[in-house]
Design an enzyme around this catalytic site. Structure first.
Site, PDB file in Angstrom:
ATOM      1  CB  SER A 223      -0.964  -0.041   1.182  1.00  0.00           C
ATOM      2  OG  SER A 223      -1.967   0.932   1.049  1.00  0.00           O
ATOM      3  CD  GLU A 349      -5.205  -4.526  -3.729  1.00  0.00           C
ATOM      4  OE1 GLU A 349      -5.391  -4.027  -2.606  1.00  0.00           O
ATOM      5  OE2 GLU A 349      -4.168  -5.138  -4.039  1.00  0.00           O
ATOM      6  CG  HIS A 447      -5.569  -2.571   0.470  1.00  0.00           C
ATOM      7  ND1 HIS A 447      -4.685  -2.488  -0.580  1.00  0.00           N
ATOM      8  CD2 HIS A 447      -5.124  -1.685   1.407  1.00  0.00           C
ATOM      9  CE1 HIS A 447      -3.760  -1.578  -0.302  1.00  0.00           C
ATOM     10  NE2 HIS A 447      -4.003  -1.092   0.907  1.00  0.00           N
TER      11      HIS A 447
END
Length: 532
Positions: A223, A349, A447
């Site tokens: 990320s 995600e 995610h």
């Protein structure tokens, strides 16, 4: 576009590696907690603690001077040396950030004084083991290296020296002051990235004392951490401090324009009533007042400047020195031509950022199609059809979430891989498809789900990834691949099928799941429409 459809900067800042309560810590061997031998670093002697199975952990090691007072917003400065042994038994302060993050341990502390790193190692300290340096996620605004998902004991047991670090975030790490502040602040908008460079310099100088090989360093992050890895690949000041890279769900092609960043920095000092160049006055402002002034500064600039950058606010910016241009805009820089890369994303995600969006549950087919039209004026019908074909059985709200997630992470990951492929070093691509049971199954392959599989720490975060054989099976495949890449520059292991290099002809991608497989050009129809 309706607010229900948007993934905002604030939701990105709030994404975390895990949520829910952290699991009770596992039982350790009897030697847990006993002191290690003293290690002589370039700054002074330090002593860590033994963990299970002979792992030695050195936590909270300073790598640069505290960025306090007149050093606020400046590049990191050298650390004063010491002679008494420092007890490196606990994690150092996290950067100042929003409170209440669910993956944060109860004893995590926050401070401007946050330039600390951690080292996990096992075996003889005279060995030359590969080194991995972890950069945590949380956008550029939150996160910390000491969170249980990121503990490095599994890497150490498998022959890697794992380093993780804290650095300045948000307004403290990425305020680019105007030119009127003089040369000491010319790169203040990259202070947090320059902290990472300082930590990598510490690794180069000191890691051999911990059994690590300074000539075999892999940087990796997820990320926001993946974006930090991307930026390092475009920073000449970091050249030679790493040799391989892994970008997990965080490809960054560009950085904030300098004009926008300087306008934001000027708005901040206006909000704090500090005149340009008054270092003493800036140093005297209480940290929480600085932190609280961010939103007002951003509101001022958004009304008078349009910068066109996808991630706005206090984020890294181009200074024309440490970061001369976007790291992959328009292409990869020559200095990383020999750096092998793993890059990838998770299939779903967007779900992490949509969990609190109750409006998506009642989304209609017509609303989804209108959303696509607002996002893509060209070929919206083809894109909507491709999304439905790519995600069969997804409700309209889930398709909105899927498109948001692909835009945020997958599209730029493909672009970055394509640009890196123009160089000679190999690239490997992956996608993680295993669906976590968290949030009643709504997270899917969301995610950050892969993080504890990469670290082998899934038992630390059962509320996020669940229990049972699934997480263990995923970790048994992903963790060894990351270890192999650190050791050899190739992620192939006996735990997965043959993992070919990525290329533009076949685009072969490892699909990590309970039974992993390699797929050529996954989601090809959607890629051709979204990746221009």
């Amino acid at each position: 576009m309706t607010q229900a459809h948007q993934i905002t900067r604030r939701t990105l800042m709030g994404s975390v590696a895990a949520f829910g309560a952290v699991a009770a810590l596992p039982a350790f061997a009897k030697d847990f907690g006993s002191a290690t031998t003293v290690v002589a670093t370039s700054n002074g002697p330090v002593r860590g603690r033994f963990e299970a199975d002979g792992v030695q952990a050195f936590k909270g090691l300073r790598y640069a001077a505290p960025p306090l007072g007149p050093l606020r917003f400046r590049a990191p400065q050298p650390l004063a040396k010491w002679s008494a042994v420092v007890d490196a038994a606990t994690f150092g302060n996290a950067a100042i950030q929003s409170a209440g993050q669910p993956d944060a341990p109860f004893d995590e502390t926050q401070s401007e004084d946050c330039l600390f790193l951690n080292v996990w190692t096992a075996g003889a300290l005279t060995a030359k083991r590969p080194v991995m340096v972890w950069l945590h996620g949380g956008g550029f605004a939150s996160g910390a290296a000491g969170r249980p998902t990121y503990w490095g004991d599994h890497f150490a047991r498998d022959g890697v020296v794992l380093v993780s670090l804290n650095h300045r975030l948000n307004v403290f790490g990425f305020t680019q002051l105007p030119d009127s502040w003089g040369p000491d602040y010319a790169s203040s908008g990259l202070a947090g990235m320059l902290d990472i460079v300082a930590a990598l310099e510490w690794v180069k100088t000191n890691i051999a004392q911990f059994g690590g090989d300074p000539h075999n360093v892999t940087i990796f992050g997820e990320s926001g951490g993946g974006a930090k890895v991307s930026l390092l690949l475009g920073m000449p000041v970091a050249k030679g401090l790493y040799h391989k890279a892994i970008i997990q769900s965080g490809a960054a092609l560009d950085a904030a324009p300098r004009a926008y960043a300087q306008a934001l920095g000027g708005a901040l000092t206006e909000e704090l009533a500090v005149i340009p160049g008054d270092v003493a006055a800036l140093a005297a402002v209480a940290p929480q007042k600085v932190f609280a002034a961010q939103d007002a500064a951003m509101a001022k600039v958004s009304k008078r400047a349009s910068h066109g950058f996808l991630i706005d606010g206090f984020v890294p910016s181009i200074d024309r020195r440490a970061l001369p241009r976007g790291p992959f805009s328009p292409d990869a820089q020559d200095m990383v031509a020999d750096v092998p890369l793993i890059i990838g994303t998770n299939r779903d995600e967007g779900t992490m950022f949509a969990l609190g969006n109750t409006a998506l549950a009642s989304e209609t087919d017509a609303g989804f199609e209108q959303f696509v039209k607002e996002k893509y004026a060209k070929q919206p019908n083809r894109i909507a059809a491709a999304l439905r074909a790519t995600y069969p059985g997804y409700a309209p709200g889930d398709l909105v979430t899927a498109l948001n997630g692909n835009q945020m992470f997958w599209v730029d990951s493909i672009k970055l891989a394509e640009r890196k492929l123009r160089q000679r070093a190999p690239v490997w691509m992956y996608r993680m498809d295993w669906e976590a049971p968290a949030a009643g199954g709504r997270l899917k392959a969301g995610h950050a789900v892969e993080l504890s599989f990469v670290f082998g720490t899934y038992a630390n975060v059962p509320d996020f990834v669940g229990t049972g054989p699934g997480p263990a099976r995923m970790a048994a495949q992903m963790h060894p691949a990351w270890v192999a890449f650190a050791k050899t520059g190739n992620p192939q292991t006996a735990a997965t099928p043959a993992w070919p290099r990525y290329d533009l002809a076949r685009r072969q991608t490892m699909i990590f799941n309970l039974e992993s497989r390699v797929e050529s050009d996954p989601h090809a129809d959607l890629r051709k429409l979204l990746v221009a």
